[in-house]
Design an enzyme around this catalytic site. Structure first.
Site, short mmCIF file in Angstrom:
data_model
loop_
_atom_site.label_atom_id
_atom_site.label_comp_id
_atom_site.label_asym_id
_atom_site.label_seq_id
_atom_site.Cartn_x
_atom_site.Cartn_y
_atom_site.Cartn_z
CB CYS A 76 -0.90 0.05 1.24
SG CYS A 76 -2.13 -1.25 1.33
CG ASP A 77 3.03 4.89 -1.41
OD1 ASP A 77 4.01 4.74 -0.65
OD2 ASP A 77 2.74 5.97 -1.95
#
Length: 204
Positions: A76-77
């Protein structure tokens, strides 16, 4: 995928907030930090950038793991799109103050890229969660105190929803978890695309 596989989720992120979201949802994720150099990825828009970074994190961690048909790696980012700018983590207190001075009383769009990789199956699913964030018209003193707490320097966009910064967010449009760093409804959808019910990841 086979239904008799015991699944486990590996979170390719150092974010305690993402892990806490999963824990609260009944999922005990293992954490393996990717250690990727995020500066090597460039993109013209926030959505493309966060998804590219999420994909890179997940694939980097997956490449170093032993074969396990039940292992799923989640990268995730998050980044904040504010006007024509893309905000990740502020590089300094001065930058955080400058950002907040610009953001107060206005709104931005928080994008979180999610990339899921099946270690053995080779199946992959990815998507971007998007949430509009409306910031309060905070004072100079509030900005200075918030930045002095150190919290804005640790997070994308320079604010949190689940910490001290929550007092400075008037409202949001979309999934609050996405702002914190991980959208559980989106994760459920991605798992479904890979034939894995999210309930199979719940702790017993």
């Amino acid at each position: 995928m086979q239904t008799d596989i015991t699944y486990r989720l590996i979170l390719a992120s150092a974010s305690p907030a993402r892990r806490a979201l999963l824990t609260g949802a009944g999922i005990d994720a293992e954490v393996i930090v990717s250690g990727v150099d995020e500066s090597v990825v460039d993109a013209e828009d926030a959505s493309t950038l966060c998804l590219a970074l999420a994909r890179m994190k997940a694939r980097t961690v997956a490449a170093d793991l032993p074969a396990d048909p039940g292992a799923l790696v989640l990268g995730c980012d998050s980044v904040l799109a504010f006007g024509s700018e893309i905000f990740g983590k502020p590089s300094s207190a001065e930058e955080a103050i400058k950002r907040w001075s610009a953001m107060r009383g206005k709104s931005g769009v928080l994008h979180t890229g999610h990339h899921l990789t099946g270690l053995v199956s080779g199946l992959q699913a990815e998507a971007v969660g998007t949430t509009t964030v409306h910031f309060a018209d905070v004072s100079d003193a509030e900005i200075e105190a918030y930045v002095a707490s150190g919290e804005p320097l640790q997070v994308a966009g320079g604010f949190t929803l689940d910490g001290r910064g929550g007092a400075f967010v008037e409202r949001i449009e979309g999934d609050p978890g996405n702002v914190i760093g991980l959208s559980l409804p989106l994760l459920r959808t991605l798992l479904g695309e890979m034939g894995v019910p999210i309930t199979s990841l719940w702790r017993n």
